[in-house]
Design a protein around this motif. Structure first.
Motif, short mmCIF file in Angstrom:
data_model
loop_
_atom_site.label_atom_id
_atom_site.label_comp_id
_atom_site.label_asym_id
_atom_site.label_seq_id
_atom_site.Cartn_x
_atom_site.Cartn_y
_atom_site.Cartn_z
N ARG A 48 34.88 29.33 37.85
CA ARG A 48 34.83 28.92 39.30
C ARG A 48 35.40 29.95 40.17
NH1 ARG A 48 40.04 24.99 39.71
NH2 ARG A 48 40.73 26.71 38.59
N VAL A 49 35.17 30.15 41.32
CA VAL A 49 35.65 31.10 42.31
C VAL A 49 36.43 30.21 43.19
CG1 VAL A 49 34.98 32.69 44.13
CG2 VAL A 49 33.72 32.56 42.16
N THR A 50 37.59 30.75 43.23
CA THR A 50 38.69 29.92 44.22
C THR A 50 38.66 30.66 45.45
OG1 THR A 50 39.91 29.00 42.30
CG2 THR A 50 40.92 28.88 44.55
N ALA A 51 38.29 29.94 46.58
CA ALA A 51 38.01 30.77 47.63
C ALA A 51 37.67 29.87 48.87
CB ALA A 51 37.06 32.06 47.58
N GLU A 52 38.02 30.18 50.09
CA GLU A 52 37.39 29.42 51.16
C GLU A 52 35.93 29.52 51.54
OE1 GLU A 52 39.40 27.34 53.01
OE2 GLU A 52 41.28 27.62 52.02
#
Ligand code: AMP
Length: 379
Positions: free
Chosen positions: A43-47
């Motif tokens: 998972r990429v955690t970003a806006e």
């Protein structure tokens, strides 16, 4: 093939679970470090509007889809320049705004609730005078699970709610005295082939879906083709690829389209155990260019949403053909934290099984109280 999914909630979680047996890999992007998919996929955690993160997220993916309809359209357009995105940004943008959604229904000749679009609360008074009361005010964008909605019974309600209703484009709808709520889930493949699940009956409380019955009991024969025709028109008009859900009101034997979701949908969760091919697998088949799977039901299913709290697993799983799905989210009031699907070979057996559910489920929204006879009759 690695599929990128925007949004890492329970819908993404169930998409990945359906996709692993088909040898798909997944990568998610979600702003929350607590997104449920973290347990099962990278998972990429970003806006969503962090374009540098989007660039990294996109690298090596075969295609992108989404499980959350409020993803900013600019993020989806950015990704579309790099790789295929299904459903298209046009479908996403149409479904994100109640005005464009309803205008599309009207253009396609799909009956919808009577409504007026206004630019802000100042115009509400006039709109309510034109439409009549009771009416429902909804924000045009970013509403979900009954949030961003206000019921107006009297003109005084408008004064009372003046502080609450935000200065944003709104839709005012005539209150519909429907006999029940239904939904249709449809899927369209890349080659234009389509398939439809049977109409499902849905019961909401406080704007949140609580209970679904699939197939919808006691449904007049004409309603299924009517719903399929409506869904087909939307799928074709938007050159849609993937699963589309349309929520409907049954009103005097006719269907009125309320809204649509350009994604897999809560009212299709029963299909994991209750259909030959689940909505999740069919969405993946569609976006990956594979043949669609059979949407036939296997018996009768009831889906019970777990909102804010979980039942005792061992008590529940003692009920034959009960299936528990826990999403791994923190328990908070009003939050969908899991669901249960109960399956049976006939409507009568399903009613019996509903009656065997533990006390936790004896709540009005699950139609088990005040007595089972009533719930059996409603099946
Ligand atoms: P929505 O966000 O539009 O799906 O609305 C949430 C729930 O509010 C629906 O599932 C209905 O139970 C109820 N609702 C929405 N619009 C109307 C309407 N025009 N008349 C009566 N009930 C409505």
């Amino acid at each position: 093939m690695t599929i990128g999914i925007l949004g890492g909630g329970q819908l993404g979680y169930m998409l990945a679970l359906a996709g692993y047996p088909l040898n798909f890999h997944f990568r998610f992007l979600d702003p929350s470090p607590q997104a449920p998919v973290g347990r099962i996929a990278p998972r990429v955690t970003a806006e969503y509007t962090d374009f540098e993160a989007l660039e990294k997220f996109a690298s090596g993916l075969a295609l992108v889809t989404y499980e959350f309809e409020n993803v900013p359209a600019e993020a989806v357009r950015f990704l579309q320049k790099r790789l295929p995105v299904y459903p298209s940004p046009q479908a996403l943008e149409t479904a994100q705004d109640r005005r464009s959604e309803k205008k599309l229904f009207q253009k396609l000749g799909i009956p919808t609730t009577e409504f007026l679009a206004v630019t802000g609360p100042d115009e509400l008074d006039q709109a309510v005078r034109e439409l009549g009361l009771p009416a429902i005010v909804k924000t045009s964008r970013f509403g979900y699970d009954g949030k961003g909605q206000w019921l107006l019974r009297t003109h005084e309600d408008l004064t009372r709610l003046a502080q609450e209703i935000p200065a944003t484009p709104l839709v005012v709808e005539k209150f519909v005295h429907f006999s029940r709520e239904l939904s249709i889930l449809a899927v369209r493949a890349r080659n234009g082939k389509t398939a439809f699940y049977p109409l499902v009956e849905n019961r909401h409380r406080e704007g949140i879906l609580r209970f679904s019955l699939a197939p919808a009991p006691r449904t007049a024969a004409a309603l299924q083709p009517e719903a399929e025709q409506a869904a087909l028109r939307v799928l074709e008009a938007l050159d849609y690829v993937g699963v589309l859900a349309i929520e409907l009101f049954e009103c005097e034997g006719r269907l009125l389209a309320n809204e649509m979701a350009p994604r897999v949908h809560n009212s299709g969760h029963w299909s994991i155990e209750g259909a030959v091919t689940s909505q999740f697998e069919n969405h993946l088949r569609a976006v990956a260019g594979l043949p669609l799977g059979d949407t036939s039901t296997m018996g009768h299913s009831a889906m019970l949403n777990l909102i804010g709290e979980l039942p005792d697993s061992s008590e529940l799983l003692a009920v034959p053909d009960a299936h528990l799905h826990i999403y791994g989210k923190a328990l908070r009031p009003g939050r969908k934290v899991g669901h249960v699907t109960l399956r049976a070979d006939s409507a009568e057996h399903l009613a019996t099984r509903l009656g065997q559910l533990p006390r936790f489920f004896h709540r009005p929204e699950f139609c088990l109280n005040p007595n089972l006879a009533q719930s059996a009759k409603s099946l």
